[in-house]
Design a protein around this motif. Sequence first.
Motif, PDB file in Angstrom:
ATOM      1  N   LEU A  16       0.867  -1.176   0.000  1.00 48.06           N
ATOM      2  CA  LEU A  16       0.000   0.000   0.000  1.00 48.06           C
ATOM      3  C   LEU A  16       0.899   1.220   0.000  1.00 48.06           C
ATOM      4  O   LEU A  16       1.696   1.410   0.918  1.00 48.06           O
ATOM      5  CB  LEU A  16      -0.908  -0.007   1.225  1.00 48.06           C
ATOM      6  CG  LEU A  16      -1.823   1.207   1.397  1.00 48.06           C
ATOM      7  CD1 LEU A  16      -2.872   1.244   0.284  1.00 48.06           C
ATOM      8  CD2 LEU A  16      -2.500   1.187   2.771  1.00 48.06           C
ATOM      9  N   ARG A  48       1.419   5.586  -1.457  1.00 46.69           N
ATOM     10  CA  ARG A  48       0.797   6.816  -1.947  1.00 46.69           C
ATOM     11  C   ARG A  48       1.197   7.015  -3.401  1.00 46.69           C
ATOM     12  O   ARG A  48       2.365   6.893  -3.762  1.00 46.69           O
ATOM     13  CB  ARG A  48       1.282   7.997  -1.091  1.00 46.69           C
ATOM     14  CG  ARG A  48       0.520   9.289  -1.326  1.00 46.69           C
ATOM     15  CD  ARG A  48      -0.876   9.234  -0.793  1.00 46.69           C
ATOM     16  NE  ARG A  48      -1.564  10.527  -0.946  1.00 46.69           N
ATOM     17  CZ  ARG A  48      -2.866  10.677  -0.951  1.00 46.69           C
ATOM     18  NH1 ARG A  48      -3.645   9.625  -0.808  1.00 46.69           N
ATOM     19  NH2 ARG A  48      -3.406  11.870  -1.093  1.00 46.69           N
ATOM     20  N   TRP A  60      -4.252   6.599  -3.153  1.00 41.13           N
ATOM     21  CA  TRP A  60      -3.567   5.451  -2.580  1.00 41.13           C
ATOM     22  C   TRP A  60      -3.584   4.321  -3.600  1.00 41.13           C
ATOM     23  O   TRP A  60      -4.550   4.175  -4.355  1.00 41.13           O
ATOM     24  CB  TRP A  60      -4.248   5.010  -1.287  1.00 41.13           C
ATOM     25  CG  TRP A  60      -4.020   5.971  -0.166  1.00 41.13           C
ATOM     26  CD1 TRP A  60      -4.825   6.994   0.228  1.00 41.13           C
ATOM     27  CD2 TRP A  60      -2.876   6.011   0.685  1.00 41.13           C
ATOM     28  NE1 TRP A  60      -4.271   7.679   1.273  1.00 41.13           N
ATOM     29  CE2 TRP A  60      -3.066   7.095   1.583  1.00 41.13           C
ATOM     30  CE3 TRP A  60      -1.711   5.256   0.795  1.00 41.13           C
ATOM     31  CZ2 TRP A  60      -2.137   7.421   2.557  1.00 41.13           C
ATOM     32  CZ3 TRP A  60      -0.786   5.585   1.769  1.00 41.13           C
ATOM     33  CH2 TRP A  60      -0.994   6.651   2.634  1.00 41.13           C
ATOM     34  N   ALA A 107      -6.383   8.420   5.181  1.00 40.33           N
ATOM     35  CA  ALA A 107      -6.011   7.027   5.451  1.00 40.33           C
ATOM     36  C   ALA A 107      -6.019   6.754   6.949  1.00 40.33           C
ATOM     37  O   ALA A 107      -5.355   7.468   7.718  1.00 40.33           O
ATOM     38  CB  ALA A 107      -4.638   6.722   4.872  1.00 40.33           C
TER      39      ALA A 107
END
Length: 425
Positions: A211, A213, A218, A358
């Motif tokens: 995961l 940016r 995202w 997030a």
Amino acid sequence: MSATPSSILWRASSRETIDAPPLSRDTDVDLLVIGGGFTGTSAALQAARSGASVCLLEAETFGYGGSGRNVGLVNAGLWLPPDRIVEQLGEAEGGRLIDVLGQGPGDVFALIEREAIQCEATRSGTLHLAHSQAGVNDLKERCRQGTRHGAPLRLLNREDTELRTGTNAFSGALFDPRAGTIHPLAYCQGLARAAQAQGSAICEHSKVTALTRDGDRWRAVANGHRVRARHVIVATNAYHLGLNAPFTPAFTVVNYCQFATAPLPPAVRETILPNGEGCWDTAMVMSSIRLDQAGRLIVGGVGSMEHRGKDFHLSWARRKLRQLYPQLPAASFDYAWSGRIAMTDDHIPKIVKFGPNAYSVFGYSGRGIAPGTVFGKALADTLLLEPHGDLPLATTEHYAERFSRAKAYYYEFGAKLVHGVSARL
């Protein structure tokens, strides 16, 4: 039946079904949810109902982790007594959390009714059982604190407790009529099914490996495909399975095992928990008892059935059953399983805002059903609504714990030690 049962009752008895194929293509969505437990499925459902596009990725199957291995007690509040919560969070924030989670069981049962989830929902309250006179004193103080915050709690004496449980092993109990029991895996699967019906893309066997940016979005990778999202919720809790992300939840793993009998004979069933309450006790190494809809008696306690030494826990459960209910024809089990609890140092859940739009939420410390449902819904509202919804708990940008492995070993070793010597006749 084998001498050492190993299967999970909830997987064998769930009436909810869902078709959730693995992620098989790239996609762009408003909200990505990682983790298909109570929190993740609740968040996905709420977001989809608000009109957002949602992708929910589960590494295994919905409810594979703690949500599908849960005792199934829909409790109000946290494990901590109210004064401890206020002491740690302050009057305003602590009071807000107590109020929100006090309404948590109502939120759960309303969701079950609205979405027609087939999860054996039984709102008959719960009993916190006093294992000794010291336990009675503890319950008196919990009752005093709870009623001061508006909870409709009631203390029961030894005689009333025996009538409600069918055993004379306890010195009293604290009854909470707000609470109840469910089939936890079916509830989780039902939330996922409802989220799918609202348009969410829900995928099992879709382990997120990274995961990151990516510009103003995202980017997650699962099954060789990518998901780009404006917002992300990481709801993996105690089953954070190898995800390379900007933040990893920090907690101590506590294992909890459960053992389920065959359905009890009707005449015996009528004498054991006749009103259908779920129960847990005040002992330092806690245990629990409840019935499912088929009349199976489920005994639980701290400890893992996946580690060496599991026979200590199985032997303890057999002795515990004989001690509590000697009228049962045989102290044997058809099912035995365990799951992980994410325990934080202060026993309060954490919401970490680890980047733009997030969040990671974890650490329910054994109270996952109502708090997970409430937190998931609140996170979806906070991310997607204008004006933003209110979170039940202040966020932090970082959270860490020390000596988690050592503490996990301590809890498991302590459970083995206690189970090795307790409940012997």
